[in-house]
Scaffold this motif. Structure first.
Motif, PDB file in Angstrom:
ATOM      1  N   GLU A  14       0.825  -1.210   0.000  1.00  0.00           N
ATOM      2  CA  GLU A  14       0.000   0.000   0.000  1.00  0.00           C
ATOM      3  C   GLU A  14       0.859   1.260   0.000  1.00  0.00           C
ATOM      4  O   GLU A  14       0.517   2.257  -0.634  1.00  0.00           O
ATOM      5  CB  GLU A  14      -0.947   0.009   1.203  1.00  0.00           C
ATOM      6  CG  GLU A  14      -1.873   1.198   1.249  1.00  0.00           C
ATOM      7  CD  GLU A  14      -2.679   1.416  -0.027  1.00  0.00           C
ATOM      8  OE1 GLU A  14      -2.882   2.594  -0.386  1.00  0.00           O
ATOM      9  OE2 GLU A  14      -3.093   0.436  -0.672  1.00  0.00           O
ATOM     10  N   TYR A  15       1.986   1.223   0.696  1.00  0.00           N
ATOM     11  CA  TYR A  15       2.906   2.348   0.722  1.00  0.00           C
ATOM     12  C   TYR A  15       3.316   2.732  -0.698  1.00  0.00           C
ATOM     13  O   TYR A  15       3.275   3.900  -1.082  1.00  0.00           O
ATOM     14  CB  TYR A  15       4.139   1.993   1.567  1.00  0.00           C
ATOM     15  CG  TYR A  15       5.247   3.007   1.475  1.00  0.00           C
ATOM     16  CD1 TYR A  15       5.269   4.107   2.319  1.00  0.00           C
ATOM     17  CD2 TYR A  15       6.252   2.883   0.524  1.00  0.00           C
ATOM     18  CE1 TYR A  15       6.277   5.053   2.220  1.00  0.00           C
ATOM     19  CE2 TYR A  15       7.261   3.820   0.420  1.00  0.00           C
ATOM     20  CZ  TYR A  15       7.269   4.898   1.272  1.00  0.00           C
ATOM     21  OH  TYR A  15       8.254   5.838   1.166  1.00  0.00           O
ATOM     22  N   PHE A  16       3.732   1.750  -1.495  1.00  0.00           N
ATOM     23  CA  PHE A  16       4.167   2.023  -2.867  1.00  0.00           C
ATOM     24  C   PHE A  16       2.992   2.398  -3.766  1.00  0.00           C
ATOM     25  O   PHE A  16       3.112   3.303  -4.593  1.00  0.00           O
ATOM     26  CB  PHE A  16       4.952   0.831  -3.428  1.00  0.00           C
ATOM     27  CG  PHE A  16       6.315   0.695  -2.811  1.00  0.00           C
ATOM     28  CD1 PHE A  16       7.367   1.496  -3.220  1.00  0.00           C
ATOM     29  CD2 PHE A  16       6.553  -0.221  -1.787  1.00  0.00           C
ATOM     30  CE1 PHE A  16       8.627   1.397  -2.642  1.00  0.00           C
ATOM     31  CE2 PHE A  16       7.810  -0.334  -1.199  1.00  0.00           C
ATOM     32  CZ  PHE A  16       8.846   0.483  -1.628  1.00  0.00           C
ATOM     33  N   ARG A  17       1.843   1.737  -3.600  1.00  0.00           N
ATOM     34  CA  ARG A  17       0.663   2.087  -4.402  1.00  0.00           C
ATOM     35  C   ARG A  17       0.219   3.520  -4.142  1.00  0.00           C
ATOM     36  O   ARG A  17      -0.116   4.251  -5.079  1.00  0.00           O
ATOM     37  CB  ARG A  17      -0.484   1.127  -4.088  1.00  0.00           C
ATOM     38  CG  ARG A  17      -0.314  -0.236  -4.696  1.00  0.00           C
ATOM     39  CD  ARG A  17      -1.534  -1.120  -4.439  1.00  0.00           C
ATOM     40  NE  ARG A  17      -1.279  -2.461  -4.928  1.00  0.00           N
ATOM     41  CZ  ARG A  17      -1.296  -3.554  -4.175  1.00  0.00           C
ATOM     42  NH1 ARG A  17      -1.584  -3.489  -2.882  1.00  0.00           N
ATOM     43  NH2 ARG A  17      -1.041  -4.726  -4.707  1.00  0.00           N
ATOM     44  N   ALA A  18       0.191   3.920  -2.878  1.00  0.00           N
ATOM     45  CA  ALA A  18      -0.259   5.266  -2.506  1.00  0.00           C
ATOM     46  C   ALA A  18       0.627   6.348  -3.115  1.00  0.00           C
ATOM     47  O   ALA A  18       0.168   7.478  -3.326  1.00  0.00           O
ATOM     48  CB  ALA A  18      -0.296   5.413  -0.985  1.00  0.00           C
ATOM     49  N   ARG A  19       1.859   6.024  -3.392  1.00  0.00           N
ATOM     50  CA  ARG A  19       2.808   6.976  -3.975  1.00  0.00           C
ATOM     51  C   ARG A  19       2.961   6.791  -5.486  1.00  0.00           C
ATOM     52  O   ARG A  19       3.832   7.390  -6.090  1.00  0.00           O
ATOM     53  CB  ARG A  19       4.158   6.846  -3.271  1.00  0.00           C
ATOM     54  CG  ARG A  19       4.097   7.422  -1.868  1.00  0.00           C
ATOM     55  CD  ARG A  19       5.154   6.864  -0.951  1.00  0.00           C
ATOM     56  NE  ARG A  19       5.024   7.440   0.374  1.00  0.00           N
ATOM     57  CZ  ARG A  19       4.107   7.072   1.266  1.00  0.00           C
ATOM     58  NH1 ARG A  19       3.237   6.123   0.973  1.00  0.00           N
ATOM     59  NH2 ARG A  19       4.058   7.646   2.452  1.00  0.00           N
ATOM     60  N   ASN A  20       2.123   5.940  -6.056  1.00  0.00           N
ATOM     61  CA  ASN A  20       2.172   5.661  -7.496  1.00  0.00           C
ATOM     62  C   ASN A  20       3.553   5.212  -7.958  1.00  0.00           C
ATOM     63  O   ASN A  20       4.034   5.604  -9.018  1.00  0.00           O
ATOM     64  CB  ASN A  20       1.704   6.869  -8.312  1.00  0.00           C
ATOM     65  CG  ASN A  20       0.247   7.166  -8.070  1.00  0.00           C
ATOM     66  OD1 ASN A  20      -0.584   6.258  -8.070  1.00  0.00           O
ATOM     67  ND2 ASN A  20      -0.069   8.422  -7.844  1.00  0.00           N
ATOM     68  N   ILE A  21       4.199   4.401  -7.128  1.00  0.00           N
ATOM     69  CA  ILE A  21       5.506   3.846  -7.459  1.00  0.00           C
ATOM     70  C   ILE A  21       5.279   2.421  -7.950  1.00  0.00           C
ATOM     71  O   ILE A  21       4.803   1.575  -7.193  1.00  0.00           O
ATOM     72  CB  ILE A  21       6.444   3.852  -6.234  1.00  0.00           C
ATOM     73  CG1 ILE A  21       6.671   5.294  -5.761  1.00  0.00           C
ATOM     74  CG2 ILE A  21       7.759   3.154  -6.557  1.00  0.00           C
ATOM     75  CD1 ILE A  21       7.339   5.403  -4.412  1.00  0.00           C
ATOM     76  N   PRO A  22       5.583   2.156  -9.213  1.00  0.00           N
ATOM     77  CA  PRO A  22       5.359   0.800  -9.730  1.00  0.00           C
ATOM     78  C   PRO A  22       6.276  -0.216  -9.058  1.00  0.00           C
ATOM     79  O   PRO A  22       7.428   0.081  -8.740  1.00  0.00           O
ATOM     80  CB  PRO A  22       5.665   0.924 -11.220  1.00  0.00           C
ATOM     81  CG  PRO A  22       6.389   2.206 -11.399  1.00  0.00           C
ATOM     82  CD  PRO A  22       6.151   3.055 -10.201  1.00  0.00           C
ATOM     83  N   PHE A  23       5.728  -1.402  -8.837  1.00  0.00           N
ATOM     84  CA  PHE A  23       6.519  -2.479  -8.245  1.00  0.00           C
ATOM     85  C   PHE A  23       5.969  -3.818  -8.710  1.00  0.00           C
ATOM     86  O   PHE A  23       4.813  -3.931  -9.101  1.00  0.00           O
ATOM     87  CB  PHE A  23       6.510  -2.398  -6.711  1.00  0.00           C
ATOM     88  CG  PHE A  23       5.146  -2.596  -6.087  1.00  0.00           C
ATOM     89  CD1 PHE A  23       4.724  -3.852  -5.676  1.00  0.00           C
ATOM     90  CD2 PHE A  23       4.288  -1.529  -5.910  1.00  0.00           C
ATOM     91  CE1 PHE A  23       3.471  -4.036  -5.107  1.00  0.00           C
ATOM     92  CE2 PHE A  23       3.042  -1.693  -5.334  1.00  0.00           C
ATOM     93  CZ  PHE A  23       2.625  -2.961  -4.931  1.00  0.00           C
ATOM     94  N   ASP A  24       6.840  -4.809  -8.663  1.00  0.00           N
ATOM     95  CA  ASP A  24       6.466  -6.194  -8.926  1.00  0.00           C
ATOM     96  C   ASP A  24       6.542  -6.925  -7.597  1.00  0.00           C
ATOM     97  O   ASP A  24       7.367  -6.588  -6.745  1.00  0.00           O
ATOM     98  CB  ASP A  24       7.437  -6.854  -9.903  1.00  0.00           C
ATOM     99  CG  ASP A  24       7.431  -6.198 -11.275  1.00  0.00           C
ATOM    100  OD1 ASP A  24       6.347  -5.804 -11.735  1.00  0.00           O
ATOM    101  OD2 ASP A  24       8.515  -6.068 -11.862  1.00  0.00           O
ATOM    102  N   PHE A  25       5.679  -7.929  -7.437  1.00  0.00           N
ATOM    103  CA  PHE A  25       5.758  -8.724  -6.216  1.00  0.00           C
ATOM    104  C   PHE A  25       5.341 -10.159  -6.499  1.00  0.00           C
ATOM    105  O   PHE A  25       4.617 -10.438  -7.454  1.00  0.00           O
ATOM    106  CB  PHE A  25       4.897  -8.136  -5.092  1.00  0.00           C
ATOM    107  CG  PHE A  25       3.416  -8.325  -5.285  1.00  0.00           C
ATOM    108  CD1 PHE A  25       2.756  -9.400  -4.714  1.00  0.00           C
ATOM    109  CD2 PHE A  25       2.679  -7.429  -6.036  1.00  0.00           C
ATOM    110  CE1 PHE A  25       1.399  -9.581  -4.905  1.00  0.00           C
ATOM    111  CE2 PHE A  25       1.318  -7.591  -6.218  1.00  0.00           C
ATOM    112  CZ  PHE A  25       0.677  -8.682  -5.658  1.00  0.00           C
ATOM    113  N   ILE A  26       5.832 -11.042  -5.654  1.00  0.00           N
ATOM    114  CA  ILE A  26       5.410 -12.439  -5.649  1.00  0.00           C
ATOM    115  C   ILE A  26       5.027 -12.773  -4.216  1.00  0.00           C
ATOM    116  O   ILE A  26       5.810 -12.538  -3.288  1.00  0.00           O
ATOM    117  CB  ILE A  26       6.529 -13.382  -6.130  1.00  0.00           C
ATOM    118  CG1 ILE A  26       6.882 -13.091  -7.587  1.00  0.00           C
ATOM    119  CG2 ILE A  26       6.121 -14.845  -5.941  1.00  0.00           C
ATOM    120  CD1 ILE A  26       8.072 -13.889  -8.105  1.00  0.00           C
TER     121      ILE A  26
END
Length: 92
Positions: A20-32
């Protein structure tokens, strides 16, 4: 901006907070989500985590070449703003 990727556990509150931290800042990320991956993928992830840090911990966040284990927004900000990312490990 440095690439952000992470290994998480689908039921982990700290992992959800990190995403949520990265989503709220519109920072793209990949996760597994480690717990939802196949056994062979879990083995690969665990080996990668141990090779890079000597630890298995979640969330396992990689920003560029640097790993942060746990939720550490100050360190995330520092790394995202950094021009030079050198391979090291930080733990929250």
């Amino acid at each position: 901006m440095a690439k952000v990727s992470m290994y998480t556990i689908s039921t982990c509150p700290v992992c959800r907070k990190t995403k949520e931290y990265f989503r709220a800042r519109n920072i793209p990320f990949d996760f597994i989500d480690y717990d939802l991956a196949s056994e062979s993928e879990q083995n690969k992830i665990a080996a990668e985590m141990m090779k890079g840090t000597g630890n298995i911990g979640f969330p396992f966040v990689r920003i560029g070449n640097i790993v942060v284990i746990g939720f550490n927004p100050e360190r995330f900000e520092q790394l995202l703003k950094s021009e030079e990312l050198e391979p090291t490990t930080s733990q929250a």
